[in-house]
Design an enzyme around this catalytic site. Sequence first.
Site, PDB file in Angstrom:
ATOM      1  N   HIS A  18       0.495  -0.953  -0.409  1.00 46.67           N
ATOM      2  CA  HIS A  18       0.015  -0.340  -0.454  1.00 46.67           C
ATOM      3  C   HIS A  18       1.079   1.377   0.130  1.00 46.67           C
ATOM      4  CE1 HIS A  18      -3.555  -1.506   1.794  1.00 46.67           C
ATOM      5  NE2 HIS A  18      -3.225  -2.177   0.613  1.00 46.67           N
ATOM      6  N   GLU A  37       0.744   4.154   1.722  1.00 48.41           N
ATOM      7  CA  GLU A  37       1.158   4.288   3.138  1.00 48.41           C
ATOM      8  C   GLU A  37       2.376   3.594   3.554  1.00 48.41           C
ATOM      9  OE1 GLU A  37      -2.110   3.246   1.886  1.00 48.41           O
ATOM     10  OE2 GLU A  37      -2.965   4.908   3.181  1.00 48.41           O
ATOM     11  N   CYS A  55      -2.738   0.021   7.389  1.00 47.58           N
ATOM     12  CA  CYS A  55      -2.005   0.866   7.088  1.00 47.58           C
ATOM     13  C   CYS A  55      -2.336   2.063   8.079  1.00 47.58           C
ATOM     14  CB  CYS A  55      -2.223   2.307   5.452  1.00 47.58           C
ATOM     15  SG  CYS A  55      -2.032   1.267   4.163  1.00 47.58           S
ATOM     16  N   CYS A  84      -6.844   2.451   5.468  1.00 53.22           N
ATOM     17  CA  CYS A  84      -6.756   0.506   5.766  1.00 53.22           C
ATOM     18  C   CYS A  84      -6.556   0.346   7.177  1.00 53.22           C
ATOM     19  CB  CYS A  84      -6.848  -0.134   4.778  1.00 53.22           C
ATOM     20  SG  CYS A  84      -5.045  -0.667   4.992  1.00 53.22           S
TER      21      CYS A  84
END
Length: 166
Positions: free
Chosen positions: A50, A52, A83, A80
């Site tokens: 992801h 992040e 993260c 999410c």
Amino acid sequence: MVDFAQRTIDLARQNVAEGGRPFATVIVKDGEILAESANKVAQTNDPTAHAEILAIREACTKLGTEHLVGTTIYVLAHPCPMCLGSLYYCSPDEVVFLTTRDAYEPHYVDDRKYFELATFYEEFAKDWRHRRLPMRYQPRATAVDVYRFWQERNGGQRTATVAPPG
Ligand SMILES: [Zn+2]
């Protein structure tokens, strides 16, 4: 002065144009971009890639610390749970999100076997016995000995790290 929110949007748009997923993160320190990344899951098959996570890794590697105190982290959408956890671990001064999960849901869905976008946070709040992810507690007394060993090797203290004052 760079418009960091716009930079985040531009990174995500560029990623989509290249076949990637619609997420990006920009980490700012002292008014400058310290690290940035788009989501690279589609490009790498790494479900943890992801935006992040990748940007936090780059920023921490650059600074030589696991603490991002003193930074502002821009994310395209509200993070999410994975993260969000990583953001708690790195302690930025502020997280700025540019859209909500509710706002993008009509256009993008990434449901999995054990969660849907709308249920993911509730899954985390449940006791482990009640989560949809099958989990089993297999107690081993010697498992905690590893922590005793760490404590012995660290002068009897039990605090692994202290975030510097930011
Ligand atoms: Zn995430």
